[in-house]
Design a protein around this motif. Structure first.
Motif, mmCIF file in Angstrom:
data_model
loop_
_atom_site.group_PDB
_atom_site.id
_atom_site.type_symbol
_atom_site.label_atom_id
_atom_site.label_comp_id
_atom_site.label_asym_id
_atom_site.label_seq_id
_atom_site.Cartn_x
_atom_site.Cartn_y
_atom_site.Cartn_z
ATOM 1 N N GLN A 1 1.078 5.726 -6.964
ATOM 2 C CA GLN A 1 1.029 5.342 -8.368
ATOM 3 C C GLN A 1 -0.192 5.955 -9.056
ATOM 4 O O GLN A 1 -1.179 6.279 -8.398
ATOM 5 C CB GLN A 1 0.994 3.820 -8.503
ATOM 6 C CG GLN A 1 2.124 3.107 -7.782
ATOM 7 C CD GLN A 1 3.495 3.662 -8.144
ATOM 8 O OE1 GLN A 1 3.791 3.858 -9.328
ATOM 9 N NE2 GLN A 1 4.330 3.904 -7.135
ATOM 10 N N PRO A 2 -0.146 6.105 -10.379
ATOM 11 C CA PRO A 2 -1.306 6.637 -11.103
ATOM 12 C C PRO A 2 -2.496 5.681 -11.010
ATOM 13 O O PRO A 2 -2.319 4.456 -10.916
ATOM 14 C CB PRO A 2 -0.800 6.771 -12.539
ATOM 15 C CG PRO A 2 0.369 5.849 -12.625
ATOM 16 C CD PRO A 2 1.004 5.842 -11.271
ATOM 17 N N LYS B 1 0.824 -1.217 0.000
ATOM 18 C CA LYS B 1 0.000 0.000 0.000
ATOM 19 C C LYS B 1 0.851 1.257 0.000
ATOM 20 O O LYS B 1 0.459 2.281 -0.587
ATOM 21 C CB LYS B 1 -0.959 -0.028 1.193
ATOM 22 C CG LYS B 1 -2.067 -1.070 1.057
ATOM 23 C CD LYS B 1 -3.096 -0.966 2.173
ATOM 24 C CE LYS B 1 -2.524 -1.343 3.517
ATOM 25 N NZ LYS B 1 -3.551 -1.300 4.583
ATOM 26 N N ALA B 2 2.038 1.205 0.646
ATOM 27 C CA ALA B 2 2.942 2.350 0.622
ATOM 28 C C ALA B 2 3.421 2.630 -0.802
ATOM 29 O O ALA B 2 3.617 3.783 -1.190
ATOM 30 C CB ALA B 2 4.144 2.097 1.533
ATOM 31 N N PHE B 3 3.601 1.579 -1.584
ATOM 32 C CA PHE B 3 3.955 1.742 -3.000
ATOM 33 C C PHE B 3 2.754 2.205 -3.812
ATOM 34 O O PHE B 3 2.818 3.159 -4.581
ATOM 35 C CB PHE B 3 4.487 0.418 -3.567
ATOM 36 C CG PHE B 3 4.510 0.373 -5.076
ATOM 37 C CD1 PHE B 3 5.561 0.953 -5.773
ATOM 38 C CD2 PHE B 3 3.470 -0.222 -5.788
ATOM 39 C CE1 PHE B 3 5.569 0.934 -7.163
ATOM 40 C CE2 PHE B 3 3.477 -0.246 -7.170
ATOM 41 C CZ PHE B 3 4.534 0.332 -7.866
ATOM 42 N N PHE C 1 -9.155 3.085 -2.256
ATOM 43 C CA PHE C 1 -8.720 4.416 -2.684
ATOM 44 C C PHE C 1 -8.770 5.415 -1.522
ATOM 45 O O PHE C 1 -7.933 6.318 -1.439
ATOM 46 C CB PHE C 1 -9.568 4.911 -3.850
ATOM 47 C CG PHE C 1 -9.077 4.437 -5.201
ATOM 48 C CD1 PHE C 1 -7.900 4.936 -5.720
ATOM 49 C CD2 PHE C 1 -9.784 3.494 -5.924
ATOM 50 C CE1 PHE C 1 -7.417 4.501 -6.957
ATOM 51 C CE2 PHE C 1 -9.324 3.061 -7.158
ATOM 52 C CZ PHE C 1 -8.129 3.560 -7.676
ATOM 53 N N GLU C 2 -9.721 5.252 -0.622
ATOM 54 C CA GLU C 2 -9.782 6.118 0.560
ATOM 55 C C GLU C 2 -8.547 5.905 1.438
ATOM 56 O O GLU C 2 -7.939 6.866 1.933
ATOM 57 C CB GLU C 2 -11.049 5.817 1.367
ATOM 58 C CG GLU C 2 -12.348 6.246 0.693
ATOM 59 C CD GLU C 2 -13.569 5.823 1.501
ATOM 60 O OE1 GLU C 2 -13.369 5.209 2.572
ATOM 61 O OE2 GLU C 2 -14.689 6.102 1.056
ATOM 62 N N VAL C 3 -8.177 4.642 1.624
ATOM 63 C CA VAL C 3 -7.002 4.311 2.442
ATOM 64 C C VAL C 3 -5.733 4.842 1.785
ATOM 65 O O VAL C 3 -4.844 5.389 2.454
ATOM 66 C CB VAL C 3 -6.917 2.786 2.653
ATOM 67 C CG1 VAL C 3 -5.578 2.401 3.295
ATOM 68 C CG2 VAL C 3 -8.073 2.302 3.515
ATOM 69 N N LEU C 4 -5.625 4.704 0.465
ATOM 70 C CA LEU C 4 -4.443 5.181 -0.246
ATOM 71 C C LEU C 4 -4.310 6.700 -0.135
ATOM 72 O O LEU C 4 -3.196 7.229 -0.044
ATOM 73 C CB LEU C 4 -4.497 4.754 -1.720
ATOM 74 C CG LEU C 4 -4.462 3.239 -1.986
ATOM 75 C CD1 LEU C 4 -4.512 2.967 -3.482
ATOM 76 C CD2 LEU C 4 -3.242 2.591 -1.360
ATOM 77 N N VAL D 1 8.176 6.545 -6.587
ATOM 78 C CA VAL D 1 8.132 5.452 -5.617
ATOM 79 C C VAL D 1 8.211 4.118 -6.358
ATOM 80 O O VAL D 1 7.388 3.832 -7.230
ATOM 81 C CB VAL D 1 6.837 5.511 -4.783
ATOM 82 C CG1 VAL D 1 6.740 4.288 -3.870
ATOM 83 C CG2 VAL D 1 6.809 6.788 -3.941
ATOM 84 N N PHE D 2 9.210 3.317 -6.025
ATOM 85 C CA PHE D 2 9.394 2.023 -6.679
ATOM 86 C C PHE D 2 9.555 0.883 -5.665
ATOM 87 O O PHE D 2 9.607 -0.284 -6.037
ATOM 88 C CB PHE D 2 10.620 2.062 -7.586
ATOM 89 C CG PHE D 2 11.928 2.008 -6.843
ATOM 90 C CD1 PHE D 2 12.680 0.837 -6.821
ATOM 91 C CD2 PHE D 2 12.402 3.114 -6.142
ATOM 92 C CE1 PHE D 2 13.883 0.780 -6.129
ATOM 93 C CE2 PHE D 2 13.596 3.062 -5.450
ATOM 94 C CZ PHE D 2 14.344 1.899 -5.447
#
Length: 263
Positions: free
Chosen positions: A160-161, A154-156, A189-192, A225-226
């Motif tokens: 991301q797009p 989730k951190a990654f 998407f809320e969590v992201l 971010v990778f």
């Protein structure tokens, strides 16, 4: 060189490039969820003619990039791909750049520390720091972790797009691993969005019962971010207050690794 010969060479180069692109299309069809595929399934997934797919898989099998199940006649990625993956990990020199920071995080937290990179569909564990008694153990592995239900994933994913997020989730499927696993895209998407705002992600027993983690994103020289770093431990040692207390330390470690990798 005559114009005719130049045209022939140019056409040959274009044909070679097209062949490589078609091979990549076939290889891209294989995921953890689709580890074995028949020629017919590859035809559907790639949209390429059956004769083309058959020729490609035969060539890939000859050089060890694909193996074939003799009983089912299905294909799977070959050990040559593992070799290439190991070479990639070696050239990244992760141990020199990230290793000291991961070890320090392990010493500060006393918990297991992971460094994961995105492999195109999941998070591949590149390094794992474990404290056993008075000894620290460093493990290198290519074990994959789901993206949507782990702190590293989730951190990654948060940075991301949206099209990539949707593609990854569609390929993996939001499978329910525990009662806490997020299986709704809108909720994900809320969590992201929360992760982007706070700079870290939490895995609240979403991938495995009894394990909680906190992870932060790692960036390359271009600021993308990778990868991600995380601290994980049993639920009884990782209550909310400890997770939030460790978050700034994990973020700082991720930032220092980003700086080291970019130098």
């Amino acid at each position: 060189m005559s114009p005719a010969k130049s045209d022939v060479r140019s056409a040959a180069k274009d044909a070679s490039a097209t062949s490589f692109l078609k091979m990549a299309q076939v290889l891209d069809c294989f995921t953890k969820a689709r580890s074995r595929l028949s020629v017919g399934e590859l035809v559907v997934l790639t949209g390429l003619p059956r004769t083309t797919v058959h020729r490609i898989v035969s060539s890939l099998r000859e050089i060890g990039m694909l193996d074939q199940d003799g009983r089912r006649r299905d294909y799977r990625l070959g050990l040559k791909m593992f070799h290439y993956g190991s070479v990639v990990i070696g050239t990244l020199d992760v141990h020199r750049h990230a290793g000291p920071h991961l070890q320090q995080l392990n010493q500060l937290s006393g918990e297991i520390v992971h460094f994961h990179m995105f492999d195109g569909s999941q998070m591949a564990c590149i390094e794992r720091e474990v404290m056993s008694g008075n000894h620290m153990t460093t493990l290198t592995t290519i074990e994959a972790a789901p993206i949507y239900c782990t702190s590293v994933g989730k951190a990654f994913l948060a940075f991301q797009p949206e099209p990539l997020i949707r593609r990854i989730c569609a390929e993996q499927g939001l499978v329910k691993h525990t009662a806490n696993t997020i299986t709704d895209m809108d909720r994900l998407f809320e969590v992201l969005a929360d992760i982007r705002r706070q700079g870290y992600a939490i895995d609240d027993e979403e991938n495995a019962v009894g394990v909680r983690c906190v992870g932060a994103p790692v960036r390359n020289a271009a600021g993308q971010v990778f990868a991600a770093v995380s601290v994980s431990g049993p639920t009884d040692r990782m209550p909310d207050r400890r997770l939030t207390g460790l978050a700034p330390v994990v973020i700082d470690t991720a930032n220092r690794i980003s700086e080291a990798l970019a130098s």
